[in-house]
Design a protein around this motif. Structure first.
Motif, PDB file in Angstrom:
ATOM      1  N   LEU A  21      30.277  34.238  36.849  1.00  0.00           N
ATOM      2  CA  LEU A  21      29.417  35.538  36.385  1.00  0.00           C
ATOM      3  C   LEU A  21      28.186  34.659  35.449  1.00  0.00           C
ATOM      4  O   LEU A  21      27.040  35.134  35.830  1.00  0.00           O
ATOM      5  N   GLY A  22      28.435  33.443  34.874  1.00  0.00           N
ATOM      6  CA  GLY A  22      27.252  32.879  34.413  1.00  0.00           C
ATOM      7  C   GLY A  22      26.212  32.499  35.293  1.00  0.00           C
ATOM      8  O   GLY A  22      25.083  32.345  35.053  1.00  0.00           O
ATOM      9  N   GLN A  23      26.647  31.790  36.369  1.00  0.00           N
ATOM     10  CA  GLN A  23      25.897  31.484  37.281  1.00  0.00           C
ATOM     11  C   GLN A  23      24.929  32.315  37.963  1.00  0.00           C
ATOM     12  O   GLN A  23      23.742  32.128  38.327  1.00  0.00           O
ATOM     13  N   PHE A  24      25.707  33.511  38.296  1.00  0.00           N
ATOM     14  CA  PHE A  24      25.070  34.681  38.774  1.00  0.00           C
ATOM     15  C   PHE A  24      23.904  35.232  37.719  1.00  0.00           C
ATOM     16  O   PHE A  24      22.702  35.298  38.126  1.00  0.00           O
ATOM     17  N   THR A  25      24.438  35.270  36.547  1.00  0.00           N
ATOM     18  CA  THR A  25      23.565  35.860  35.460  1.00  0.00           C
ATOM     19  C   THR A  25      22.279  34.939  35.469  1.00  0.00           C
ATOM     20  O   THR A  25      21.066  35.520  35.135  1.00  0.00           O
ATOM     21  N   ASP A  26      22.450  33.761  35.447  1.00  0.00           N
ATOM     22  CA  ASP A  26      21.416  32.598  35.438  1.00  0.00           C
ATOM     23  C   ASP A  26      20.584  32.461  36.717  1.00  0.00           C
ATOM     24  O   ASP A  26      19.469  31.929  36.652  1.00  0.00           O
ATOM     25  N   GLY A  27      20.964  33.249  37.552  1.00  0.00           N
ATOM     26  CA  GLY A  27      20.042  33.247  38.908  1.00  0.00           C
ATOM     27  C   GLY A  27      20.693  31.775  39.563  1.00  0.00           C
ATOM     28  O   GLY A  27      19.665  31.420  40.658  1.00  0.00           O
ATOM     29  N   ASP A  28      21.521  31.146  39.525  1.00  0.00           N
ATOM     30  CA  ASP A  28      21.743  29.895  39.865  1.00  0.00           C
ATOM     31  C   ASP A  28      22.779  29.629  41.399  1.00  0.00           C
ATOM     32  O   ASP A  28      22.825  29.027  41.941  1.00  0.00           O
ATOM     33  N   ALA A  29      23.501  31.004  41.326  1.00  0.00           N
ATOM     34  CA  ALA A  29      24.520  31.034  42.414  1.00  0.00           C
ATOM     35  C   ALA A  29      25.284  32.456  42.325  1.00  0.00           C
ATOM     36  O   ALA A  29      25.139  33.230  41.519  1.00  0.00           O
ATOM     37  N   VAL A  30      25.789  32.920  43.492  1.00  0.00           N
ATOM     38  CA  VAL A  30      26.375  34.108  43.814  1.00  0.00           C
ATOM     39  C   VAL A  30      27.718  33.586  44.808  1.00  0.00           C
ATOM     40  O   VAL A  30      27.482  33.044  45.653  1.00  0.00           O
ATOM     41  N   THR A  31      28.737  34.019  43.859  1.00  0.00           N
ATOM     42  CA  THR A  31      30.125  33.613  44.850  1.00  0.00           C
ATOM     43  C   THR A  31      30.866  34.869  44.806  1.00  0.00           C
ATOM     44  O   THR A  31      30.981  35.585  44.125  1.00  0.00           O
ATOM     45  N   TRP A  32      31.461  35.047  46.100  1.00  0.00           N
ATOM     46  CA  TRP A  32      32.266  36.170  46.350  1.00  0.00           C
ATOM     47  C   TRP A  32      33.548  35.842  46.848  1.00  0.00           C
ATOM     48  O   TRP A  32      33.723  35.109  47.697  1.00  0.00           O
ATOM     49  N   ALA A  33      34.579  36.724  46.410  1.00  0.00           N
ATOM     50  CA  ALA A  33      35.959  36.510  46.995  1.00  0.00           C
ATOM     51  C   ALA A  33      35.639  37.363  48.192  1.00  0.00           C
ATOM     52  O   ALA A  33      35.290  38.503  48.226  1.00  0.00           O
ATOM     53  N   LEU A  34      36.378  37.158  49.422  1.00  0.00           N
ATOM     54  CA  LEU A  34      36.410  37.995  50.487  1.00  0.00           C
ATOM     55  C   LEU A  34      37.994  38.535  50.598  1.00  0.00           C
ATOM     56  O   LEU A  34      38.894  37.883  50.764  1.00  0.00           O
ATOM     57  N   GLU A  35      37.683  39.928  50.631  1.00  0.00           N
ATOM     58  CA  GLU A  35      38.868  40.579  50.810  1.00  0.00           C
ATOM     59  C   GLU A  35      38.742  41.362  51.853  1.00  0.00           C
ATOM     60  O   GLU A  35      37.971  42.260  52.328  1.00  0.00           O
ATOM     61  N   GLU A  36      40.272  41.396  52.657  1.00  0.00           N
ATOM     62  CA  GLU A  36      40.092  42.094  53.823  1.00  0.00           C
ATOM     63  C   GLU A  36      40.707  43.612  53.547  1.00  0.00           C
ATOM     64  O   GLU A  36      41.448  43.784  52.702  1.00  0.00           O
ATOM     65  N   LEU A  37      39.624  44.495  54.000  1.00  0.00           N
ATOM     66  CA  LEU A  37      39.738  45.873  53.714  1.00  0.00           C
ATOM     67  C   LEU A  37      41.327  46.275  54.103  1.00  0.00           C
ATOM     68  O   LEU A  37      41.404  47.356  53.315  1.00  0.00           O
ATOM     69  N   SER A  38      41.728  46.217  55.297  1.00  0.00           N
ATOM     70  CA  SER A  38      42.549  47.074  55.931  1.00  0.00           C
ATOM     71  C   SER A  38      43.929  46.612  54.941  1.00  0.00           C
ATOM     72  O   SER A  38      44.754  47.376  54.918  1.00  0.00           O
ATOM     73  N   SER A  39      44.048  45.288  54.383  1.00  0.00           N
ATOM     74  CA  SER A  39      45.334  44.831  53.789  1.00  0.00           C
ATOM     75  C   SER A  39      45.039  44.774  52.269  1.00  0.00           C
ATOM     76  O   SER A  39      45.989  44.822  51.465  1.00  0.00           O
ATOM     77  N   GLY A  40      43.729  44.444  51.898  1.00  0.00           N
ATOM     78  CA  GLY A  40      43.608  44.411  50.325  1.00  0.00           C
ATOM     79  C   GLY A  40      43.631  42.991  50.003  1.00  0.00           C
ATOM     80  O   GLY A  40      43.744  42.670  48.850  1.00  0.00           O
ATOM     81  N   ASN A  41      44.148  41.984  51.056  1.00  0.00           N
ATOM     82  CA  ASN A  41      44.388  40.662  50.626  1.00  0.00           C
ATOM     83  C   ASN A  41      42.990  39.683  50.650  1.00  0.00           C
ATOM     84  O   ASN A  41      42.119  40.050  51.193  1.00  0.00           O
ATOM     85  N   LEU A  42      43.220  38.912  49.765  1.00  0.00           N
ATOM     86  CA  LEU A  42      42.158  37.985  49.549  1.00  0.00           C
ATOM     87  C   LEU A  42      42.239  36.836  50.748  1.00  0.00           C
ATOM     88  O   LEU A  42      43.465  36.384  51.000  1.00  0.00           O
ATOM     89  N   ILE A  43      41.203  36.702  51.356  1.00  0.00           N
ATOM     90  CA  ILE A  43      41.475  35.790  52.679  1.00  0.00           C
ATOM     91  C   ILE A  43      40.527  34.643  52.451  1.00  0.00           C
ATOM     92  O   ILE A  43      40.496  33.672  53.188  1.00  0.00           O
ATOM     93  N   GLY A  44      39.517  34.421  51.537  1.00  0.00           N
ATOM     94  CA  GLY A  44      38.650  33.237  51.329  1.00  0.00           C
ATOM     95  C   GLY A  44      37.487  33.501  50.354  1.00  0.00           C
ATOM     96  O   GLY A  44      37.831  34.249  49.479  1.00  0.00           O
ATOM     97  N   CYS A  45      36.306  32.762  50.423  1.00  0.00           N
ATOM     98  CA  CYS A  45      35.284  32.768  49.603  1.00  0.00           C
ATOM     99  C   CYS A  45      34.136  32.287  50.337  1.00  0.00           C
ATOM    100  O   CYS A  45      34.071  31.897  51.279  1.00  0.00           O
ATOM    101  N   ILE A  46      32.980  32.918  49.763  1.00  0.00           N
ATOM    102  CA  ILE A  46      31.670  32.446  50.410  1.00  0.00           C
ATOM    103  C   ILE A  46      30.694  32.646  48.907  1.00  0.00           C
ATOM    104  O   ILE A  46      30.846  33.389  48.226  1.00  0.00           O
ATOM    105  N   SER A  47      29.964  31.444  49.121  1.00  0.00           N
ATOM    106  CA  SER A  47      28.889  31.450  47.844  1.00  0.00           C
ATOM    107  C   SER A  47      27.618  30.720  48.474  1.00  0.00           C
ATOM    108  O   SER A  47      27.567  30.232  49.278  1.00  0.00           O
ATOM    109  N   TYR A  48      26.515  31.169  47.660  1.00  0.00           N
ATOM    110  CA  TYR A  48      25.281  30.653  47.617  1.00  0.00           C
ATOM    111  C   TYR A  48      24.864  30.073  46.334  1.00  0.00           C
ATOM    112  O   TYR A  48      24.539  30.534  45.312  1.00  0.00           O
TER     113      TYR A  48
END
Length: 187
Positions: A63-90
């Protein structure tokens, strides 16, 4: 693609995925999936073994990285199962108006096109919401599947760094990809 306000890390829905902020409740699954030797060997930075507490510490920075404009990091969740499957960040370099994309997917979800789907949506978000000229990414040469994700997301190979990294005692080449805003706008 839908997104919420930039006051918090937005949630984006794609055809099969939800890109959402991580919560501390995700930490055990992050440690399990990212801690797999097969996943760690395909990345430049994930440690193996994955230390206790590392996932919680990492998640607490997002959250701090995003608020500061330094990064955005997302959890990848499979819609069909609701399972966490990975991560992507910038990770954003404001000085150079560039972001570097990184990702990992739990090995049980490899080969399903999820990473490409997430990369395309993440790239779109970053060009729309950050003042970027370019998005880059890189992969270990022994992981050509990652290069295919980058190509399918519209990136072009820009370089090949020989013996650039030593990972788990192995010297590895690194392949560099990039996507300019002007090319993204034309696509």
């Amino acid at each position: 693609m839908t997104s919420t306000t930039l006051a918090a890390i937005p949630t984006i829905k794609t055809t099969r995925l939800k890109l959402r902020p991580f919560s501390l409740a995700d930490a055990p699954e992050v440690q399990r999936m990212a801690g797999s030797i097969k996943v760690a060997q395909m990345t430049a930075t994930i440690p193996h073994p994955y230390p206790d507490g590392a996932a919680e510490s990492w998640i607490s920075t997002h959250l701090g990285q995003f608020t500061d404009g330094d990064a955005v990091t997302w959890a990848l969740e499979e819609l069909s199962s609701g399972n966490l499957i990975g991560c992507i960040s910038y990770g954003v370099s404001k000085t150079h108006k560039r972001a570097e994309m990184g990702y990992w997917i739990g090995e049980e979800y490899w080969g399903k096109g999820y990473c490409t789907e997430a990369a395309i949506s993440g790239i779109d978000f970053c060009f729309q919401h950050f003042s970027l000229n370019k998005i880059t990414s890189r992969h270990l040469a022994h992981n050509p599947a990652s290069g295919k994700v980058m190509l399918k997301a519209g990136m072009q190979q820009e370089g090949y760094l020989r013996q650039d990294m030593i990972r788990y005692g192995q010297v590895s080449d690194m392949v560099i990809f990039g996507l300019l805003r002007s090319d993204w706008e034309r696509s």
